[in-house]
Design a protein around this motif. Structure first.
Motif, mmCIF file in Angstrom:
data_model
loop_
_atom_site.group_PDB
_atom_site.id
_atom_site.type_symbol
_atom_site.label_atom_id
_atom_site.label_comp_id
_atom_site.label_asym_id
_atom_site.label_seq_id
_atom_site.Cartn_x
_atom_site.Cartn_y
_atom_site.Cartn_z
ATOM 1 N N GLY A 103 10.946 29.016 46.217
ATOM 2 C CA GLY A 103 10.557 29.590 44.891
ATOM 3 C C GLY A 103 8.923 29.214 44.541
ATOM 4 O O GLY A 103 8.254 30.214 43.722
ATOM 5 N N ASP A 107 6.926 32.272 43.860
ATOM 6 C CA ASP A 107 5.857 32.576 42.407
ATOM 7 C C ASP A 107 4.457 32.574 42.424
ATOM 8 O O ASP A 107 3.638 33.210 41.978
ATOM 9 C CB ASP A 107 6.416 31.129 41.819
ATOM 10 C CG ASP A 107 7.654 31.343 40.941
ATOM 11 O OD1 ASP A 107 8.392 32.112 41.205
ATOM 12 O OD2 ASP A 107 8.057 30.340 39.909
ATOM 13 N N SER A 131 15.801 30.425 45.625
ATOM 14 C CA SER A 131 14.926 31.617 45.555
ATOM 15 C C SER A 131 15.704 32.827 45.895
ATOM 16 O O SER A 131 15.193 33.828 45.513
ATOM 17 C CB SER A 131 13.652 31.365 46.417
ATOM 18 O OG SER A 131 14.183 31.071 47.927
ATOM 19 N N ASP A 134 17.817 33.629 42.662
ATOM 20 C CA ASP A 134 17.002 33.649 41.313
ATOM 21 C C ASP A 134 15.826 33.943 41.097
ATOM 22 O O ASP A 134 15.379 34.944 40.863
ATOM 23 C CB ASP A 134 17.291 31.949 40.749
ATOM 24 C CG ASP A 134 16.811 31.728 39.397
ATOM 25 O OD1 ASP A 134 16.400 32.860 38.767
ATOM 26 O OD2 ASP A 134 16.957 30.686 38.567
ATOM 27 N N SER A 135 14.605 33.005 41.981
ATOM 28 C CA SER A 135 13.386 33.437 41.553
ATOM 29 C C SER A 135 12.796 34.390 42.280
ATOM 30 O O SER A 135 11.822 35.211 41.793
ATOM 31 C CB SER A 135 12.451 32.005 42.366
ATOM 32 O OG SER A 135 12.631 31.704 43.435
ATOM 33 N N SER A 136 13.613 35.205 43.228
ATOM 34 C CA SER A 136 13.132 36.102 44.085
ATOM 35 C C SER A 136 13.393 37.604 43.336
ATOM 36 O O SER A 136 12.979 38.618 43.430
ATOM 37 C CB SER A 136 13.233 36.224 45.465
ATOM 38 O OG SER A 136 14.898 36.556 45.538
ATOM 39 N N LYS A 140 9.128 37.398 37.676
ATOM 40 C CA LYS A 140 8.392 36.505 36.995
ATOM 41 C C LYS A 140 7.608 35.869 38.179
ATOM 42 O O LYS A 140 8.297 35.249 39.134
ATOM 43 C CB LYS A 140 9.480 35.548 36.359
ATOM 44 C CG LYS A 140 9.911 36.016 34.985
ATOM 45 C CD LYS A 140 10.307 34.934 34.212
ATOM 46 C CE LYS A 140 11.046 35.550 32.838
ATOM 47 N NZ LYS A 140 11.578 34.412 32.160
ATOM 48 N N THR A 141 6.343 35.613 37.948
ATOM 49 C CA THR A 141 5.474 35.175 39.064
ATOM 50 C C THR A 141 4.752 34.157 38.195
ATOM 51 O O THR A 141 4.267 34.336 36.955
ATOM 52 C CB THR A 141 4.264 36.012 39.693
ATOM 53 O OG1 THR A 141 3.722 36.441 38.900
ATOM 54 C CG2 THR A 141 5.365 37.428 40.364
ATOM 55 N N ASN A 150 5.206 26.506 34.757
ATOM 56 C CA ASN A 150 5.232 28.260 34.496
ATOM 57 C C ASN A 150 4.436 28.827 33.324
ATOM 58 O O ASN A 150 4.824 29.882 32.984
ATOM 59 C CB ASN A 150 6.487 28.664 34.582
ATOM 60 C CG ASN A 150 7.280 28.424 35.836
ATOM 61 O OD1 ASN A 150 6.751 28.176 36.952
ATOM 62 N ND2 ASN A 150 8.580 27.692 35.653
ATOM 63 N N GLU A 182 22.266 27.708 39.814
ATOM 64 C CA GLU A 182 22.126 28.624 39.247
ATOM 65 C C GLU A 182 23.371 29.689 39.591
ATOM 66 O O GLU A 182 23.674 30.557 39.116
ATOM 67 C CB GLU A 182 20.727 29.482 39.941
ATOM 68 C CG GLU A 182 19.572 28.344 39.609
ATOM 69 C CD GLU A 182 19.231 28.107 38.026
ATOM 70 O OE1 GLU A 182 19.772 29.091 37.339
ATOM 71 O OE2 GLU A 182 18.571 27.316 37.941
#
Ligand SMILES: NC(=O)c1ccc[n+]([C@@H]2O[C@H](COP(=O)([O-])OP(=O)(O)OC[C@H]3O[C@@H](n4cnc5c(N)ncnc54)[C@H](O)[C@@H]3O)[C@@H](O)[C@H]2O)c1
Length: 359
Positions: A103, A107, A131, A134-136, A140-141, A150, A182
């Protein structure tokens, strides 16, 4: 191969999940390459642990930039370093950025690609469970600031995401569980069948069997994508993804982000949110018991050495608290979450209490 479409009009893209896709990455990336050079952003761990994929991407023409591994690299300064490197190496508006890592790399890479020449395309190759599930997903970057996590960022959707569940094999148990919080969250807020699968296949999941992980990861991407499609910039529904997070962030704040991984804080936070939900009359006792049992199976982290008052007040410092009012996410039934604006503070405090070590 499982393909998940993220339908966001002109910013739509596909997430491809497949064991072995790592070997085909050069060809996949070529489809998105334009006239300019391709930056391969990674971190020093991933460059070493997944050197075969890393070297293959470099041989196919990607220009590497490896940041030191870890959250400390997710800064404005590091974004500046990457941007300077791109300037010095004649990257241009036809360039592509490939974020190969967890992540942090995703990000930061997404953020850099949103800024460079006012935005160039980027591709995510997430390598941690967090990642991948969730984060990919969701665009949201951003980077951290000494005064907030963040807090500086942009919405910038990737052009494609390629996920190889085989990458998960090399994660430490702690990193795996960090992302697994997550996964559990997604089941509880959106998909009762997924939660049932997690309960039934727990041991196989912990062994990270690639075919099963491909299925679980793809389902999680679809759940998050479904939420993001309905509310890309978190005006309402996307907030359900914060289940356990308002409580969990407060834990991270009072412990200075040192004692708990994010996933561990979220695990404590989800249990607290279930307790609050029961107090609010939203969560049924039998659902709560089932969730508690599964949290226990996942290995609940030790309780927080702090006071209920301190953790409760830290919840109000969360960037998502609005005008001194909290929003929490409660489970109406397994697979369905609701947003509770300005919940009764006795219920919230009851939740907080379950996270505190009174000894
Ligand atoms: N954009 C979003 O929507 C979103 C959502 C959730 C979290 N995040 C962000 O994600 C970040 C955390 O992501 P993370 O947990 O992936 O952290 P990370 O990127 O720091 O990765 C964790 C560690 O695992 C290592 N690693 C990566 N892949 C590996 C592999 N396959 N095998 C072994 N080691 C590997 C990394 O080098 C690092 O040391 C945070 O900065 C958080 O704010 C963003």
């Amino acid at each position: 191969m499982k393909k998940i479409s993220v339908n966001l009009g002109s910013r739509s893209y596909t997430i491809s999940v497949d064991e072995g896709i790592a070997e085909r990455l050069p060809g996949e990336i070529k489809k998105f390459k334009k006239a300019g050079p391709v930056l391969l952003l990674t971190d020093t761990n991933v460059a070493k642990i997944h050197s075969v994929t890393y070297k293959k991407l470099i041989s196919s023409g990607c220009i590497p930039f490896a940041i030191p591994a870890g959250e400390k690299s997710k800064t404005f300064e590091m974004a500046g370093k990457v941007l300077s490197y791109m300037m010095k190496n004649k990257f241009d508006r036809h360039s592509l950025l490939v974020a190969f890592g967890g992540g942090v790399v995703g990000d930061l890479g997404g953020f850099v690609s949103a800024l460079f020449m006012r935005g160039i395309p980027f591709i995510q190759i997430p390598t941690t469970l967090l990642s991948q599930v969730d984060s990919s997903v969701g665009g949201k970057t951003g980077v951290n600031h000494p005064l907030g996590k963040n807090i500086i960022g942009a919405f910038h959707q990737p052009k494609a995401v390629f996920i190889d569940p085989a990458f998960l094999k090399t994660l430490t148990n702690r990193e795996f569980l960090n992302g697994y919080a997550e996964v559990v969250k997604h089941g509880l807020i959106r998909d009762a069948a997924l939660f049932r699968k997690l309960e039934n296949r727990h041991d196989d999941i912990m062994k990270r069997k690639p075919a099963l992980m491909a299925e679980i990861v793809a389902r999680n991407c679809a759940i998050k994508a479904g939420v993001v499609e309905k509310d890309e910039t978190e005006k309402s529904l996307r907030a359900i993804l914060n289940f356990g997070h308002t409580f969990g962030h407060a834990v991270e704040t009072v412990t200075g982000y040192k004692t708990y991984s994010h996933g561990e804080a979220v695990m404590l936070g989800m249990r607290a949110a279930v307790v609050a939900g029961v107090h609010l009359g939203i969560t049924a006792a039998d659902d709560a018991a089932r969730m508690f049992e599964y949290f226990k199976k996942c290995g609940m982290p030790s309780l927080v050495k702090s006071t209920t008052a301190k953790v409760h007040s830290a919840m109000f410092a969360d960037k998502k608290a609005e005008a001194g009012k909290l929003n929490i996410i409660a489970i109406e039934k397994i697979g369905k979450a609701v947003i509770v604006n300005d919940p009764d503070s006795d219920a919230v405090i009851a939740g907080v209490r379950t996270m505190i070590n009174k000894g």
